[in-house]
Design a protein around this motif. Structure first.
Motif, short mmCIF file in Angstrom:
data_model
loop_
_atom_site.label_atom_id
_atom_site.label_comp_id
_atom_site.label_asym_id
_atom_site.label_seq_id
_atom_site.Cartn_x
_atom_site.Cartn_y
_atom_site.Cartn_z
N THR B 3 30.43 33.46 31.51
CA THR B 3 31.76 33.91 31.95
C THR B 3 32.64 32.68 32.11
OG1 THR B 3 30.46 34.27 33.94
CG2 THR B 3 31.87 36.08 33.23
N ARG B 5 34.95 30.28 33.89
CA ARG B 5 35.14 29.99 35.32
C ARG B 5 36.62 29.81 35.59
NH1 ARG B 5 30.19 26.19 34.85
NH2 ARG B 5 28.71 27.87 34.58
N LYS B 6 37.08 30.59 36.54
CA LYS B 6 38.52 30.65 36.77
C LYS B 6 38.77 30.52 38.25
CE LYS B 6 42.05 34.20 35.86
NZ LYS B 6 42.12 34.86 37.18
N MET B 7 39.86 29.82 38.59
CA MET B 7 40.26 29.82 39.99
C MET B 7 41.74 30.17 40.11
SD MET B 7 40.72 26.06 41.68
CE MET B 7 42.35 25.92 42.37
N ASP B 8 42.09 30.82 41.20
CA ASP B 8 43.49 31.15 41.49
C ASP B 8 43.84 30.52 42.82
OD1 ASP B 8 44.13 33.21 39.37
OD2 ASP B 8 42.35 34.11 40.29
N LEU B 9 45.08 30.06 42.91
CA LEU B 9 45.53 29.47 44.17
C LEU B 9 46.99 29.86 44.36
CD1 LEU B 9 44.98 27.24 46.46
CD2 LEU B 9 46.02 25.63 44.88
N PHE B 28 38.26 21.20 41.30
CA PHE B 28 37.89 22.17 40.25
C PHE B 28 37.61 21.45 38.94
CE2 PHE B 28 38.83 25.48 37.07
CZ PHE B 28 38.03 26.52 37.54
N ARG B 30 36.74 18.35 38.51
CA ARG B 30 35.50 17.56 38.63
C ARG B 30 34.28 18.46 38.48
NH1 ARG B 30 38.56 14.74 42.51
NH2 ARG B 30 37.72 16.03 44.17
N CYS B 31 34.36 19.69 39.04
CA CYS B 31 33.24 20.64 38.91
C CYS B 31 32.99 20.96 37.44
CB CYS B 31 33.56 21.96 39.63
SG CYS B 31 33.38 21.88 41.40
N ILE B 32 34.06 21.08 36.67
CA ILE B 32 33.93 21.41 35.25
C ILE B 32 33.36 20.22 34.47
CG2 ILE B 32 35.28 21.96 33.16
CD1 ILE B 32 37.15 23.56 34.98
#
Lengths: 152, 70
Positions: B3, B5-9, B28, B30-32
């Motif tokens: 899936t 990886r998505k973030m919303d802010l 985020f 850095r995590c990727i």
């Protein structure tokens, strides 16, 4: 004077963050919370407490609530008030937490001898934050609401 | 199949909140697995975009929110 924003008509300052349920992404919530807390004037040691508590709450949500299903979201709300910061961490609740669970200090010697060295999260959060509440979110998931007071 | 990886802010339109967005998006990236200097580039560009949205788009009205997705 009431602090309740709905009564005074002031706008609550809320940051909303939604993250994938994958270990490692708790760093995003930790860095956002730490940046906000520093801006609000929290001392460094309190910012560290906050980071640890946020990390534990988000990790719990990823591992237990959402069972590592990356498509499920962890929603973190940071509400900055004059004298406190409220952090809410919500999962999609595949597995519900025991809300009546009263945390006790873990037996360190016993923990070392066990295969599962986890299970300290809720206890740690209670130790580090000023107020903690574990409830069911309106969406049915688990919600951990933590408050840290700003002492000037 | 993995899936995406998505973030919303989202945050209020008040100057200073771009710093929080900067930290969150930096973590985020850095995590990727982005390299340090690319994370810095991203953060600089993001700060500018957020300040624009706060000042111009939302005219500094705190009731209006800035949304970002990555």
């Amino acid at each position: 004077m009431s602090n309740d924003a709905s009564k005074t008509g002031t706008i609550e300052k809320i940051i909303e963050l939604s993250l994938p349920s994958k270990l490692g992404y708790e760093r995003v919530a930790m860095d956002a919370a730490s940046s906000l807390a520093t801006r609000m004037g929290f001392r460094n040691d309190r910012v560290d407490d906050l980071k640890t508590a946020v990390s534990e709450a988000v990790t719990n949500a990823i591992e237990h609530g959402n069972q590592h299903d990356e498509a499920m979201k962890v929603v973190v709300l940071l509400t900055a008030r004059e004298s406190e910061l409220i952090i809410s961490v919500e999962d999609e609740g595949t597995k519900s937490l025991d809300h009546s669970y009263v945390p006790e200090a873990p037996d360190i010697a016993k923990k070392f001898s066990e295969a599962d060295k986890g299970g300290w999260g809720i206890w740690l959060i209670h130790t580090l934050m000023d107020e903690v509440e574990v409830t069911t979110a309106p969406g049915g998931g688990n919600q951990v609401r933590m408050v840290i007071h700003l002492k000037r | 199949m993995t899936t995406a990886r998505k973030m919303d802010l989202s945050f209020p339109s008040e100057l200073g909140y771009e710093v929080i967005a900067r930290e969150a998006v930096g973590a985020f990236a850095r995590c990727i697995g982005f390299e340090k200097d690319r994370v810095k580039d991203l953060q600089t560009a993001l700060s500018e975009a957020c300040i624009n949205a706060i000042e111009h788009g939302n005219m500094l009205k705190p009731g209006l929110r800035v949304h970002l997705t990555c």
